[in-house]
Design a protein around this motif. Structure first.
Motif, mmCIF file in Angstrom:
data_model
loop_
_atom_site.group_PDB
_atom_site.id
_atom_site.type_symbol
_atom_site.label_atom_id
_atom_site.label_comp_id
_atom_site.label_asym_id
_atom_site.label_seq_id
_atom_site.Cartn_x
_atom_site.Cartn_y
_atom_site.Cartn_z
ATOM 1 N N GLY A 70 0.818 -1.195 0.000
ATOM 2 C CA GLY A 70 0.000 0.000 0.000
ATOM 3 C C GLY A 70 0.854 1.247 0.000
ATOM 4 O O GLY A 70 2.070 1.207 0.192
ATOM 5 N N PRO A 71 0.222 2.408 -0.190
ATOM 6 C CA PRO A 71 0.971 3.660 -0.202
ATOM 7 C C PRO A 71 1.738 3.904 1.087
ATOM 8 O O PRO A 71 2.811 4.506 1.085
ATOM 9 C CB PRO A 71 -0.137 4.708 -0.410
ATOM 10 C CG PRO A 71 -1.265 3.973 -1.058
ATOM 11 C CD PRO A 71 -1.203 2.590 -0.502
ATOM 12 N N ALA A 72 1.189 3.427 2.230
ATOM 13 C CA ALA A 72 1.865 3.659 3.508
ATOM 14 C C ALA A 72 3.180 2.899 3.601
ATOM 15 O O ALA A 72 4.053 3.253 4.389
ATOM 16 C CB ALA A 72 0.944 3.254 4.658
ATOM 17 N N ASP A 73 3.325 1.824 2.817
ATOM 18 C CA ASP A 73 4.543 1.019 2.876
ATOM 19 C C ASP A 73 5.637 1.552 1.958
ATOM 20 O O ASP A 73 6.789 1.139 2.077
ATOM 21 C CB ASP A 73 4.238 -0.434 2.500
ATOM 22 C CG ASP A 73 3.293 -1.087 3.491
ATOM 23 O OD1 ASP A 73 3.454 -0.836 4.690
ATOM 24 O OD2 ASP A 73 2.393 -1.817 3.055
ATOM 25 N N ARG A 74 5.287 2.422 1.041
ATOM 26 C CA ARG A 74 6.259 2.935 0.086
ATOM 27 C C ARG A 74 6.910 4.211 0.618
ATOM 28 O O ARG A 74 6.283 5.002 1.312
ATOM 29 C CB ARG A 74 5.591 3.216 -1.265
ATOM 30 C CG ARG A 74 5.077 1.957 -1.952
ATOM 31 C CD ARG A 74 4.516 2.278 -3.320
ATOM 32 N NE ARG A 74 4.045 1.088 -3.992
ATOM 33 C CZ ARG A 74 4.814 0.288 -4.705
ATOM 34 N NH1 ARG A 74 6.098 0.568 -4.840
ATOM 35 N NH2 ARG A 74 4.322 -0.775 -5.290
ATOM 36 N N GLN A 75 8.162 4.392 0.256
ATOM 37 C CA GLN A 75 8.887 5.590 0.655
ATOM 38 C C GLN A 75 9.138 6.468 -0.562
ATOM 39 O O GLN A 75 9.419 5.969 -1.654
ATOM 40 C CB GLN A 75 10.231 5.223 1.285
ATOM 41 C CG GLN A 75 10.133 4.494 2.605
ATOM 42 C CD GLN A 75 11.493 4.321 3.248
ATOM 43 O OE1 GLN A 75 12.292 5.249 3.317
ATOM 44 N NE2 GLN A 75 11.761 3.115 3.728
ATOM 45 N N GLN B 165 12.262 10.440 1.659
ATOM 46 C CA GLN B 165 12.160 9.593 2.847
ATOM 47 C C GLN B 165 13.224 8.496 2.835
ATOM 48 O O GLN B 165 13.811 8.177 3.877
ATOM 49 C CB GLN B 165 10.764 8.968 2.922
ATOM 50 C CG GLN B 165 9.657 9.950 3.253
ATOM 51 C CD GLN B 165 8.282 9.317 3.143
ATOM 52 O OE1 GLN B 165 8.045 8.444 2.299
ATOM 53 N NE2 GLN B 165 7.362 9.746 3.983
ATOM 54 N N ALA B 166 13.473 7.924 1.654
ATOM 55 C CA ALA B 166 14.495 6.879 1.546
ATOM 56 C C ALA B 166 15.878 7.447 1.825
ATOM 57 O O ALA B 166 16.708 6.801 2.487
ATOM 58 C CB ALA B 166 14.453 6.245 0.159
ATOM 59 N N PHE B 167 16.144 8.657 1.337
ATOM 60 C CA PHE B 167 17.428 9.310 1.616
ATOM 61 C C PHE B 167 17.597 9.522 3.116
ATOM 62 O O PHE B 167 18.667 9.257 3.675
ATOM 63 C CB PHE B 167 17.504 10.651 0.886
ATOM 64 C CG PHE B 167 18.757 11.437 1.160
ATOM 65 C CD1 PHE B 167 19.902 11.238 0.406
ATOM 66 C CD2 PHE B 167 18.789 12.377 2.184
ATOM 67 C CE1 PHE B 167 21.058 11.946 0.660
ATOM 68 C CE2 PHE B 167 19.943 13.095 2.452
ATOM 69 C CZ PHE B 167 21.077 12.884 1.686
ATOM 70 N N ARG B 168 16.543 9.966 3.764
ATOM 71 C CA ARG B 168 16.602 10.202 5.218
ATOM 72 C C ARG B 168 16.828 8.896 5.978
ATOM 73 O O ARG B 168 17.588 8.867 6.955
ATOM 74 C CB ARG B 168 15.303 10.866 5.682
ATOM 75 C CG ARG B 168 15.279 11.221 7.164
ATOM 76 C CD ARG B 168 13.937 11.831 7.519
ATOM 77 N NE ARG B 168 12.849 10.906 7.229
ATOM 78 C CZ ARG B 168 11.560 11.265 7.215
ATOM 79 N NH1 ARG B 168 11.217 12.519 7.437
ATOM 80 N NH2 ARG B 168 10.631 10.364 6.963
ATOM 81 N N THR B 169 16.174 7.824 5.525
ATOM 82 C CA THR B 169 16.368 6.529 6.176
ATOM 83 C C THR B 169 17.815 6.082 6.075
ATOM 84 O O THR B 169 18.416 5.625 7.057
ATOM 85 C CB THR B 169 15.445 5.477 5.552
ATOM 86 O OG1 THR B 169 14.074 5.857 5.740
ATOM 87 C CG2 THR B 169 15.665 4.109 6.178
ATOM 88 N N GLY B 170 18.395 6.184 4.884
ATOM 89 C CA GLY B 170 19.794 5.807 4.711
ATOM 90 C C GLY B 170 20.728 6.672 5.537
ATOM 91 O O GLY B 170 21.678 6.172 6.148
ATOM 92 N N LEU B 171 20.451 7.978 5.572
ATOM 93 C CA LEU B 171 21.294 8.893 6.336
ATOM 94 C C LEU B 171 21.257 8.561 7.831
ATOM 95 O O LEU B 171 22.306 8.464 8.490
ATOM 96 C CB LEU B 171 20.826 10.330 6.101
ATOM 97 C CG LEU B 171 21.562 11.429 6.879
ATOM 98 C CD1 LEU B 171 23.024 11.493 6.447
ATOM 99 C CD2 LEU B 171 20.883 12.778 6.669
ATOM 100 N N LEU B 172 20.050 8.371 8.369
ATOM 101 C CA LEU B 172 19.923 8.072 9.798
ATOM 102 C C LEU B 172 20.531 6.715 10.145
ATOM 103 O O LEU B 172 21.115 6.547 11.220
ATOM 104 C CB LEU B 172 18.448 8.108 10.208
ATOM 105 C CG LEU B 172 17.798 9.492 10.244
ATOM 106 C CD1 LEU B 172 16.322 9.377 10.574
ATOM 107 C CD2 LEU B 172 18.501 10.396 11.251
ATOM 108 N N THR B 173 20.385 5.748 9.229
ATOM 109 C CA THR B 173 20.969 4.429 9.482
ATOM 110 C C THR B 173 22.474 4.526 9.689
ATOM 111 O O THR B 173 23.042 3.856 10.561
ATOM 112 C CB THR B 173 20.663 3.482 8.307
ATOM 113 O OG1 THR B 173 19.247 3.339 8.181
ATOM 114 C CG2 THR B 173 21.284 2.104 8.540
ATOM 115 N N ASN B 174 23.117 5.378 8.925
ATOM 116 C CA ASN B 174 24.573 5.520 9.028
ATOM 117 C C ASN B 174 24.970 6.436 10.184
ATOM 118 O O ASN B 174 25.885 6.129 10.945
ATOM 119 C CB ASN B 174 25.133 6.064 7.720
ATOM 120 C CG ASN B 174 26.562 5.611 7.481
ATOM 121 O OD1 ASN B 174 27.245 5.176 8.388
ATOM 122 N ND2 ASN B 174 27.017 5.725 6.251
#
Length: 243
Positions: A138-143, A147-156
């Motif tokens: 669903g749309p809620a599961d997609r980034q 948002q994907a850039f932020r996820t990668g940045l925070l992960t590191n």
């Protein structure tokens, strides 16, 4: 300088291809959101390398190494973030399984309808046509790419081991007469480029094989696997910090 770059590149390749949170995050993003967001998450991870590189040049990673409380606080934050990402992946797998069951029930109900019935193929009360495929994500599961850039940045950024590795590894490849900040950023750039090539290649490979990975049962298994890996990584960091 040239020999230092060659030596660091060899070490950086080993660090880059070692499985870890970055690999799991990019794989999860590629499966759930597509090629572009996955590439943006890889770009965010590379940006995180520069954050730690600048922090190392400024002496912040030395402070983290010296302060047990600050180091543990950052590790706990990173562990919680990884576990949250894992929970999201497992929740997506559960939703996909539920959607598959509902679609199967709809097809079974449509098959049991009498031939020639005027209601065959009509739209059900919830607005879904009988037998119509239910979307797996669903749309809620997609980034979005941002948002994907932020996820990668925070992960590191929330992984203090990156800073500690930079603090202990980079000085060994900085010549005595070289400017520290400039050379540090150059070495970090090498590591970031290698990471983009490796993680970007993973994203593109998954995209090329999307017909296979988008099969409902394969997608669910991959979500479960990446979710389990992220949860395990977060739990391992939390247990290690608590000791």
């Amino acid at each position: 300088m040239f020999s230092s770059l060659l030596g660091f590149t060899a070490v950086a390749i080993l660090l880059t291809v070692s499985p870890g949170p970055d690999f799991a995050v990019v794989l999860r993003t590629s499966l759930g959101s597509g090629r572009r967001p996955a590439l943006c998450s890889a770009l965010g991870i590379a940006a995180g390398c520069f954050v730690w590189g600048l922090a190392g040049a400024a002496g912040l990673t030395a402070m983290l190494s010296a302060s047990r409380a600050a180091y543990d606080a950052l590790r706990i934050a990173g562990a919680l973030y990884l576990m949250w990402l894992g929970f999201q992946a497992l929740r997506s797998a559960r939703r996909s399984a539920k959607a598959a069951r509902e679609a199967k029930a709809s097809r079974t109900e449509a098959g049991s309808t009498e031939a020639g019935s005027t209601e065959a193929g009509s739209t059900e009360a919830d607005g879904t046509e009988t037998g119509a495929p239910v979307p797996e994500t669903g749309p809620a599961d997609r980034q979005s790419p941002l948002q994907a850039f932020r996820t990668g940045l925070l992960t590191n950024v929330l992984n203090p081991k990156v800073g500690v590795v930079y603090m202990s590894l980079l000085p060994q490849f900085i010549p005595h007469d070289a400017p520290v900040v400039t050379t540090t950023l150059l070495l970090v750039a090498v590591h970031a480029v290698l990471g983009l090539v490796w993680l970007g290649g993973i994203a593109l490979a998954v995209h090329r094989a999307r017909a296979f990975f988008q099969r409902p049962h394969v997608r669910r298994r991959m979500d479960q696997a990446t979710g389990g890996v992220l949860l395990a990584l977060g739990a391992a960091v939390g247990v290690e910090t608590a000791r």
